[in-house]
Design a protein around this motif. Structure first.
Motif, PDB file in Angstrom:
ATOM      1  N   SER A 390      -1.462 -46.583  31.854  1.00  7.58           N
ATOM      2  CA  SER A 390      -3.799 -46.445  33.166  1.00  7.58           C
ATOM      3  C   SER A 390      -2.824 -45.975  33.989  1.00  7.58           C
ATOM      4  N   ALA A 393      -2.143 -42.469  33.810  1.00  5.72           N
ATOM      5  CA  ALA A 393      -3.723 -41.379  33.347  1.00  5.72           C
ATOM      6  C   ALA A 393      -4.251 -41.326  34.553  1.00  5.72           C
ATOM      7  N   LEU A 394      -4.319 -42.306  36.018  1.00  2.26           N
ATOM      8  CA  LEU A 394      -5.238 -41.847  37.057  1.00  2.26           C
ATOM      9  C   LEU A 394      -4.476 -41.342  37.770  1.00  2.26           C
ATOM     10  N   LYS A 396      -3.161 -38.400  36.770  1.00  2.00           N
ATOM     11  CA  LYS A 396      -3.113 -37.048  35.232  1.00  2.00           C
ATOM     12  C   LYS A 396      -1.724 -36.568  34.714  1.00  2.00           C
ATOM     13  N   GLU A 427     -10.229 -47.748  30.200  1.00  5.18           N
ATOM     14  CA  GLU A 427     -11.202 -46.142  30.251  1.00  5.18           C
ATOM     15  C   GLU A 427      -9.763 -45.388  30.444  1.00  5.18           C
ATOM     16  N   SER A 428      -8.916 -45.923  31.217  1.00  8.11           N
ATOM     17  CA  SER A 428      -7.906 -44.724  32.101  1.00  8.11           C
ATOM     18  C   SER A 428      -6.880 -44.574  30.136  1.00  8.11           C
ATOM     19  N   PHE A 431      -9.136 -41.585  28.465  1.00  4.91           N
ATOM     20  CA  PHE A 431      -9.423 -40.061  29.012  1.00  4.91           C
ATOM     21  C   PHE A 431      -7.721 -39.820  29.305  1.00  4.91           C
TER      22      PHE A 431
END
Length: 444
Positions: A390, A393-394, A396, A427-428, A431
């Protein structure tokens, strides 16, 4: 084989909330006046329309088809007139071409709907052909075309067929009621699958919080030496096919692998029943059982619903919202379901439930900084590290997320559920997966 309380490593114990509908017999939904049937309800290529505006169609008539191997035809769920072919949103969040049909109320069946012969007389190839023509897909997950699943390459030796009766998502009881009310069809469907892939071992796995379903299927399978019914520990996500394989067979599907890599094929209970009806009655997949439930609906029900029926029709049949306005409307269950912004979307082959939460239930809890407690790692059934995935992901940093096997995440939501800081873990990660997949496709 041990037959009781089988399970896997990890997972979470969640409140079941199945008491709202688990004892309610399946009812027939009211006939829709208009259906909106998507031409893409499955993994793989979308269908091309076989009908045009003004055409008259019958129940079970094929209205969409693709020449691609990974696809599944689509059939009309009513008899009536094609009013238009237009782009619409579906419960998956996609916008796809839909065939809009105004029902004439007669429910006239297509001439192709007739029994396909004795199971003893049908060859494996013929069984798979019937399943393909009936448009049967996975009805408990992503909607993978069943005929493709039953056609593994020659180097993949299958020795076991598992029927997934776990239904581990809270609230949902559609599969539960199918097992209680139609166990004979599920056994017939399993025998058809076993013959199609030429194996002699069939296992039905059911969570132990459904004792009536376990009893019904054990009674229905008496005398079937090659079929076992096992009880599973009631734990989420027991219904994930790879967790089911691990719990029942003790096999581990490798990273990036498929059930066929460990000699197994897994089919959902509803898909298995659909296979039985395709052979016994010649019936394509144009309707399914959908649970309409939650404390935000006045009269929860299990309904046999025609594909293409708008959500709003079912909500009205269940008495409407319990409060002035719902807090959240979810297609599916609370763990992996997809939140809807409209009740005008249609039921599709994979619509196992419509969950209505109250405003109080849907109110989000404030997010806090990660305290690195490690609970998300403990519950991850795929042995990932959600907090780090996560974080990347956050930021990127999708390359590092990929290095930590982000693509192995099954998006079950156990990590988000257990997180005391209420971080957007699943959720992340979802993504990150989308970005990683998009990058891979761009390089081809």
């Amino acid at each position: 084989m041990k037959l009781e309380n089988l399970t896997f490593k990890g997972g979470v114990n969640v409140p079941h909330h199945k008491d709202l509908t688990e004892s309610l017999p399946i009812e027939k939904a009211k006939e829709p006046d208009v259906v909106y049937i998507p031409l893409h309800q499955h993994v793989g290529a979308p269908c091309d329309s076989l009908v045009k505006m003004g055409d008259n169609v019958k129940v079970g008539q094929k209205i969409g088809q693709s020449d691609a191997f990974v696809s599944a035809p689509v059939h009309s769920s009513v008899s009536g007139t094609v009013k238009s072919i237009t782009s619409m949103s579906t419960p998956t969040g996609q916008t796809v071409k839909c065939v809009v049909i105004e029902s004439d109320g007669r429910n006239e069946l297509d001439e192709s709907i007739k029994p396909k012969g004795s199971l003893n007389e049908l060859s494996p190839k013929e069984i798979i052909g019937i399943i393909k023509e009936a448009g049967i897909t996975g009805m408990g997950g992503a909607g993978f075309p069943t005929h493709v699943k039953l056609s593994p390459p020659p180097d993949k030796k299958i020795d076991a067929v598992l029927i997934n009766g776990a239904e581990c998502e809270p609230y949902l009881t559609a599969d539960h009621r199918l097992m209680v009310e139609h166990p004979e069809k599920i056994i017939f469907g399993l025998k058809a699958i076993m013959k199609a892939v030429e194996v002699n071992k069939g296992v039905i796995g059911i969570e132990k919080n459904k004792p009536d379903a376990i009893m019904a299927l054990r009674d229905a399978s008496k005398g079937e030496e090659n079929i076992e019914v096992v009880s599973l520990k009631a734990k989420y996500p027991q219904g994930d096919e790879k967790r089911l394989i691990n719990a029942v067979l003790g096999r581990v599907v490798p990273s990036g692998g498929l059930p066929m890599d460990v000699g197994a094929i897994v089919c959902n209970v509803a898909s298995t029943r659909a296979i039985a009806e395709a052979i016994l009655e010649g019936k394509p997949l144009y309707e399914r059982v959908t649970t309409v439930t939650g404390h935000g609906i006045k009269e929860p029900k299990n309904l046999v619903t025609k594909v293409g029926t708008p959500f709003k029709d079912l909500i009205e049949q269940c008495g409407g919202f319990a409060e002035g306005s719902p807090g959240k409307i979810i297609s599916g269950g609370p763990m992996m379901g997809i939140v809807q912004y409209s009740i005008d979307v249609p039921i599709i082959k994979g619509s196992g439930g419509i969950l209505i939460l109250t405003e109080e239930e849907a109110r989000p809890e404030p997010m806090q900084p990660c305290i690195k407690c490690g609970k998300c790692i403990d519950v991850c059934s795929v042995n990932l590290q959600p907090l780090y995935l996560s974080s990347y992901a956050l930021k990127k940093d999708f390359d590092k997320a990929e290095d930590l096997n982000a693509l192995d995440c099954v998006e079950c939501g156990s990590c988000s559920y257990i997180c005391p800081a209420k971080r957007p873990l699943v959720e992340s990660i979802r993504f990150a997966k989308r970005e990683i997949i998009a990058k891979k496709k761009s390089k081809k």
